[in-house]
Design a protein around this motif. Structure first.
Motif, PDB file in Angstrom:
ATOM      1  N   PHE A  80       0.863  -1.192   0.000  1.00  0.00           N
ATOM      2  CA  PHE A  80       0.000   0.000   0.000  1.00  0.00           C
ATOM      3  C   PHE A  80       0.896   1.238   0.000  1.00  0.00           C
ATOM      4  CE2 PHE A  80      -1.960  -3.516   2.215  1.00  0.00           C
ATOM      5  CZ  PHE A  80      -3.193  -3.614   1.591  1.00  0.00           C
ATOM      6  N   SER A  87      -4.083  -4.919   5.017  1.00  0.00           N
ATOM      7  CA  SER A  87      -4.643  -5.958   4.137  1.00  0.00           C
ATOM      8  C   SER A  87      -6.006  -6.437   4.643  1.00  0.00           C
ATOM      9  CB  SER A  87      -3.686  -7.137   4.010  1.00  0.00           C
ATOM     10  OG  SER A  87      -3.648  -7.851   5.221  1.00  0.00           O
ATOM     11  N   ARG A 105      -4.204   0.298  -2.676  1.00  0.00           N
ATOM     12  CA  ARG A 105      -3.400  -0.904  -2.919  1.00  0.00           C
ATOM     13  C   ARG A 105      -2.500  -0.563  -4.102  1.00  0.00           C
ATOM     14  NH1 ARG A 105      -0.452  -4.697  -3.334  1.00  0.00           N
ATOM     15  NH2 ARG A 105      -0.971  -6.906  -3.343  1.00  0.00           N
TER      16      ARG A 105
END
Ligand code: GLU
Ligand code: MG
Length: 438
Positions: free
Chosen positions: A295, A367, A381
């Motif tokens: 990320f 996540s 992401r």
């Protein structure tokens, strides 16, 4: 028979778009002349992929360039009685102008722009992970003494050779993964930081192979394995050498310069990822829970972040300010250090110009968040394939502005040609192809 200066060869190289050192050699007696005239170079070479295929090239068979050694980068190291006389060079037009696709010239231009915008200087260090190929995993080896002892016979000559260059070694350790090691060098100023990353890879490969084992810096050796990252550490100095990265008033220690630089990096990270993580298998590494980067987040004492503020051990504020640095973790050794350095500097400088604030450091597992939750927190992401990353690079107005349209189009064509070489292969076969190269 004794060899004289006419017989020993100097190799001048460029770290090209594929992150491979390619170049030519000439007799040592010609060093002075070659530092002005260089050696001949061909534009289409820029489209030679890491697999030696040639991607679509706008140049065809046309054109001539010169690869000119920079004497600052010359290293002369005697490796087990096989002396290596090596220099990095810049690719220039025959009139001596930097060539649009010369990775080192791009990094120099990005440094100039950073300096022009901030009056500050950059210190950087590239921390490399690699694995010895072909060894079976041995349980109990993570950070283990046995693995360290296996490596000591080649690690000590390698560190000694690095000490003969400007790339002063810092630490060496047995990393977590099977036959995985990490080699860090001391920070260096400006372009020397990227030059040193090239020199470190060249010497590591050459010296370790002399001991009958072969290292691989490939981003990941098999789909289920650990990744090999390159973490690029940054800090800033003023003209007198005083540190500019740290501010005790900020809860995480970031100075305004640092905040905005990181703000730019994270804002544009997805658009430059195709440069930083430039192989198809790079995206196996950039997945959650591999302690790499999935990320566009900032970490404070957190190793699962694209940019991490590194811990400092000093207690007094003055030493803290000197030690304070941050690292970019979304990079791997399929990149050219010069190109990665250029991309990071362009994005960071844009952040400074536009006063972009970085997000709050994350202290949770991103996540587990839905894409809506991520978007609400201001995170994305990162691209999950090279193809996706190339689309973002190609569509990026800022990247086109920093690198030029010509560069972006050629780079994308280069990498699309590389991807075509891997079509139809299983992931493990793709890993094997890259393991043969990096
Ligand atoms: N191997 C991890 C990577 O791919 C990094 C592990 C660490 O040194 O924190 O970046
Ligand atoms: Mg590591």
């Amino acid at each position: 028979m004794k060899t004289g200066d006419e017989d020993t060869l100097v190799f001048v190289g460029t770290s090209d778009l594929a992150g491979i050192v390619r170049g030519k050699s000439f007799p040592k007696s010609e060093w002075k002349k070659r530092c002005t005239n260089g050696v001949g170079w061909t534009p289409t070479n820029v489209q030679i992929t890491c697999f030696d295929s040639i991607s679509e090239s706008p140049f065809g068979a046309l054109g001539d360039l010169a690869l000119i050694p920079d004497p600052q980068t010359r290293i002369q190291v005697d490796i087990a009685n096989r002396p290596l006389d090596f220099s990095l060079g810049n690719i220039c037009s025959l009139e001596g102008k930097p060539w649009t696709f010369c990775t080192r010239s791009l990094a120099q231009r990005a440094l100039e722009e950073f300096h022009h915008t901030t009056q500050a200087h950059v210190l950087a260090a590239f921390e490399h992970e690699f694995q010895i190929k072909g060894l079976s995993p041995r349980p109990g080896d993570a950070f283990g003494l046995k693995g360290f002892r296996d490596a000591q016979s080649w690690a000590e000559p390698l560190l000694a050779a690095l000490r003969e260059t400007d790339c002063a070694p810092d630490t060496f350790m047995k990393e977590y993964g099977p036959a995985q090691y990490e080699l860090t060098n001391k920070p260096s100023s400006g372009i020397t930081a990227a030059d040193n990353a090239v020199i470190l890879r060249v010497l590591a490969d050459d010296i370790i192979r002399g001991f009958g084992v072969t290292p691989s810096f490939s981003p990941i050796l098999n789909p289920e394995g650990v990744g090999n990252g390159v973490h690029i550490h940054f800090s800033f100095l003023d003209a007198e050498g005083a540190p500019l990265t740290y501010d005790a008033e900020n809860p995480y220690g970031m100075s305004t310069l640092t905040r905005h630089f990181i703000g730019g990096l994270l804002k544009y990270l997805d658009q430059i990822l195709a440069i930083l993580a430039p192989s198809e298998i790079s995206y196996l590494r950039l997945t959650p829970h591999r302690w790499s980067a999935a990320f566009n987040n900032l970490g404070y004492r957190d190793r699962e972040a694209s940019v991490r503020i590194c811990p400092v051990s000093a207690r007094d504020e003055k030493t803290r300010a000197g030690q304070y640095n941050f690292e970019i973790r979304a990079v791997d050794a399929a990149c050219s250090p010069h190109l990665a350095f250029a991309a990071l500097l362009f994005a960071g400088t844009q952040g400074i110009k536009d006063k972009i604030e970085p997000p709050e450091p994350t202290q949770q597992d991103l996540s587990l968040k839905s894409s809506q939750e991520l978007a609400d927190m201001g995170f994305k992401r990162l691209p999950q394939s090279l193809s996706e990353a190339l689309d973002l690079f190609s569509a990026s107005d800022v990247a086109r502005n920093w690198f030029t349209d010509e560069f972006v189009d050629v780079y994308v064509a280069h990498k699309r040609g590389e991807l075509a070489q891997l079509e139809g292969l299983e992931w493990s076969e793709k890993c094997d192809r890259y393991k043969g190269v990096y």
